[in-house]
Each structure stands twice: as structure tokens, then as C-alpha cells.
Design a protein around this motif. Structure first.
Motif: not given
Length: 470
Positions: A13-16, A66-77, A79-86
Motif C-alpha cells: 500500500i505504501n510503495m509510493p 517514478y512517483l510524480f510522472i504518473p500523477l500527471q497523466q490525467a492532465y497531459f497528453e 506524448n508529453i508524459i513520454f517526454s517526461m520519462y525520457v
């Protein structure tokens, strides 16, 4: 449900939180090192800690991705999420590159100029080339594959090299310092990095190629029932703790060195005052007394019955003044060990050229204010003096060239003459019976340096000396 199952559920439960603590540990470590970093430290190890600081900051940021980028998926397209991972992957690779540079500097496997940067840039260029090819697919699978390669190629390499460098530093780096706390902290930090190399560089995400298809985070969780990120976080905490311990130990040692230097400066000033008073006061009084006795001798004439006694008095005064001059020179010679190296070398050369008809070409590329600790400068002074004495006594040379430079916390001195050359048996320390040569090798050993003697084709002798500055 057993207590153990409850514990596993709590972790899941507390992995984040674990991811957050993992990134926070390294980011905090980098900030703390950066705040306490001192470029002016007399210890070469301390001067490279800014690289360890960069590693902590960028590695912490990459793990937070790894923690904060998934939180942005609801707000960005996507391709932008992919760029964040890059960008996150770039931060991870960059952190390992600076850690590799830190490990190579501390390890000091070579003394060639900037070779560690060339190696680091080479690793980064290879990773960058692979990433360009891999990212052309533009999907998350390729990103995960690149992340695994980064951990294998950069992470495991840089962390293991850093661990090895710290072990070597603990064993050889501070022999001249009576500082067991530094030794213990370096050993503990090396062990922490060693375990971190295993958890970060070997236990990676599962892939279709060996060894990631067998030894991976899923396999580790199946064996231990614990996420590998928990162990990485614990390693990070130990790295932070022992890094702070090490920096504190270096700070205490630095304070002791400055205190000793201050005491030495006061003692030197007092000895200089004493030598000046002896020269200007006592020596001049003795000289005046000798002149008065000589004047009495002249007035009494050669037939006076006290002439012989007066001559003995003059002789006694001459001996006393000679001894006093020797004492004064002994006091002044101690000042040599507190001079900048360039000035100490110049004084040795000036005295040599004034005593012998041998020219000296001197080139010093060090910091004009560079000094060693007094006891180390004392050994270096006698090494250089003995080299010049050997030239004067045995070489039959007309010219000497001495070149000095400092690089990567090492002092390099090349010493050549155009004489008859050193006997071949003296090229090996074990084969030379000369007392002076034996003393040179003993002093170099005390300084933890290295010295080599060679016979160039053009004749003469070439001496190369390398010693650590601290």
C-alpha cells in the motif's frame, strides 16, 4: 491473516512512500554534501565531493519521476508524459556518469590528464547512442528496456568503481593521518555502495534478455517478499549517514591541521625573532670583543707575554661565532619547510648555483602559494637537496633541468642532468649501496610517492618523482 501478511500488505500500500523516501534520501544527500562542500579543503578526496553531490541530486530527481510522472497523466497528453520519462531517464544516466567520474578520480588509476573525463564521456556517448536508436520506437517498452540497460551499463559500473575507489582510499589514502574515524567512515561508505551496486545495478526490471529474464525485481520479490526499492532506500540512508560522518571527520582533521599550522607559524615567528636577535645582538657583540682584543694585541706589540693568551681568546671567539652562525642557520633553515614549494625550490637552486659552476633550468607550474604539511615538506626538501648533491659530487654535469607541476592532487617533479649518468646498479633501489640514494627512497616511501631513475639515450640521468599533495 498473519502479522507477516499484514506487513507485506502495508508495504504494498505504501510503495509510493518508499519511492518518495528513496528519492528523498539521495536528493537530501546531494544537497547536504553541496552545502558542506569546501573547495579549499587540504584533502584531495574532499575536493571531488561535488561530483557525489551532483549524483545525489540528479539520482533523487530521477527516482521521484517514478512517483510524480504518473500523477500527471490525467492532465497531459501521452506524448508529453513520454517526454517526461525520457527526461527522467536522462537524469538517471547523468547521475551515474558523474558518480563514475567521482569513482575514477578517487581511484586514480591513471595520471594522464583528464583521462577520467574521457572515460566518463565515452560511457555517456555510448549510452546516448543506444538511447537514440532505442527511442525511435517511441513506446514505454523501449523506455523500460533503455532503463534496464542504463542500470547495467552505467549504474552497476559506476557504483562498483566508486565502492572499489573508497576501499582503496581507506587502505592507502590517508596513511600519514592518525584519523581512525576517517578510515572507518570510508570503509563503511564503500560497503554501502557495494550493496547498493547489487540492488541498483543487478536487480533490475524484468526483460526478455539475460540476466534480466532470471535475476530481476520480480524474482527478488518472490524470494524475499520485499520490494527491492526498500533495500535501495536503506542503502541510500547508509550512504547519507556515512558520507556525513566522513565529511565531519575530514572537517575535524582540517581544523587540527589549521591549528597545527597556526602553532607552527607562531613558533616560526618566535624562532625568527631569536635568530635576528642573536645575529644583531650577541654575534655583533662577540665580533666587537674580538676587534678590541686584536687592537690590544697591536698596542702591546709582538713581544708581550700575553700575546699567546690573547690569540687563544681570539680563536675561542672565532669558534663561538662560527657555532653561533650555525645555530642561526639551523633556525632559519626550518623556515624553508613553511615556504611555498616554488620558493623553497628556488632557494635550493640558488644555493646550489652559488656553490657550483652548474647552471639550472627551473620551471615551476604549481600554484605560487602551494605548500605541503611541514613534515612532508621537510622530506621533500631533503630529497631535492640530495639529488642536487649527487649531481655536484658524482655526475660531472654542466647543466641541470628541473620541472615541477601539480595535477589531480599529485606533485610531479622531473630532474635531468647532462652528466655521466647514474651507475646501472643504482637504477634499482635494492642494488644501490649509496647512503644518500637509500635515504631518498626511504623518504619517498614515507611520502607514499614513487620515484624512478632512467638513463636517457642522450646521456645523463632522468629522475621522475610523484608524490600526493596531501
Amino acid at each position: 491473516m498473519t502479522n507477516l501478511d499484514s506487513f507485506y500488505n502495508l508495504l504494498n500500500i505504501n510503495m509510493p512512500v518508499i519511492y518518495f523516501l528513496y528519492g528523498l534520501t539521495f536528493f537530501t544527500s546531494g544537497i547536504v554534501i553541496l552545502v558542506q562542500y569546501r573547495q579549499s579543503s587540504p584533502f584531495s578526496f574532499n575536493k571531488d565531493l561535488w561530483l557525489l553531490s551532483l549524483f545525489g541530486i540528479f539520482h533523487g530527481l530521477s527516482e521521484w519521476g517514478y512517483l510524480f510522472i504518473p500523477l500527471q497523466q490525467a492532465y497531459f497528453e501521452q506524448n508529453i508524459i513520454f517526454s517526461m520519462y525520457v527526461v527522467r531517464s536522462f537524469f538517471s544516466a547523468f547521475s551515474f556518469i558523474v558518480l563514475l567520474s567521482f569513482g575514477l578520480r578517487v581511484l586514480a588509476i591513471t595520471r594522464l590528464k583528464s583521462l577520467d573525463e574521457v572515460i566518463s564521456y565515452g560511457f555517456f556517448a555510448a549510452w546516448f547512442g543506444f538511447s537514440l536508436v532505442n527511442l525511435r520506437y517511441g513506446d514505454m517498452h523501449s523506455l523500460l528496456l533503455g532503463d534496464t540497460v542504463t542500470h547495467y551499463f552505467l549504474g552497476m559500473t559506476s557504483i562498483f568503481i566508486t565502492s572499489l575507489a573508497l576501499f582503496r582510499q581507506a587502505k592507502y589514502g590517508h596513511k600519514h593521518l592518525a584519523a581512525p574515524d576517517i578510515l572507518r567512515s570510508e570503509q563503511a561508505l564503500a560497503i554501502s555502495f557495494f550493496f547498493y551496486a547489487f540492488f541498483e545495478g543487478i536487480i533490475v526490471s524484468q526483460q526478455d534478455f539475460f540476466p534480466a529474464n532470471l535475476i530481476n525485481s520480480s524474482w527478488f520479490f518472490h524470494i524475499t517478499k520485499l520490494p527491492v526499492q526498500l533495500f535501495r532506500t536503506l542503502c541510500g540512508i547508509f550512504i547519507l549517514y556515512y558520507t556525513l560522518n566522513l565529511m565531519g571527520a575530514f572537517q575535524r582533521a582540517t581544523d587540527n591541521l589549521f591549528l597545527q599550522a597556526k602553532e607552527e607559524a607562531l613558533r616560526l615567528a618566535e624562532r625568527e625573532r631569536i635568530s635576528r636577535d642573536l645575529h644583531d645582538g650577541v654575534l655583533q657583540t662577540l665580533y666587537a670583543a674580538e676587534l678590541m682584543i686584536e687592537s690590544c694585541q697591536y698596542k702591546l706589540g709582538p713581544t708581550s707575554p700575553v700575546q699567546a693568551e690573547m690569540q687563544r681568546s681570539i680563536t675561542t671567539l672565532d669558534v663561538a661565532m662560527h657555532d653561533l652562525r650555525s645555530y642561526i642557520m639551523g633556525i632559519k633553515n626550518e623556515a624553508i619547510y613553511h615556504q611555498p614549494l616554488s620558493l623553497m625550490f628556488k632557494n635550493i637552486i640558488d644555493e646550489f648555483q652559488n656553490s657550483y659552476k652548474i647552471t639550472v633550468d627551473f620551471n615551476c607550474l604549481t600554484d605560487p602559494n602551494l605548500q605541503l604539511a611541514p613534515n612532508r615538506q621537510d622530506h621533500l626538501y631533503h630529497i631535492i637537496t640530495e639529488l642536487f648533491n649527487n649531481v655536484a659530487k658524482h655526475a660531472k654535469a654542466q647543466h641541470v633541468a628541473m620541472h615541477v607541476k601539480d595535477h589531480r592532487h599529485q606533485l610531479y617533479i622531473s630532474f635531468t642532468d647532462d652528466g655521466i649518468g647514474l651507475p646501472k646498479e643504482c637504477l634499482d633501489p635494492a642494488g644501490c649501496n649509496g647512503l644518500g640514494m637509500r635515504h631518498i627512497h626511504e623518504r619517498v616511501l614515507i611520502l607514499q610517492g614513487a620515484i624512478s631513475f632512467d638513463l636517457p639515450l642522450q646521456g645523463g640521468t632522468l629522475v621522475v618523482l610523484a608524490i600526493p599533495l596531501v
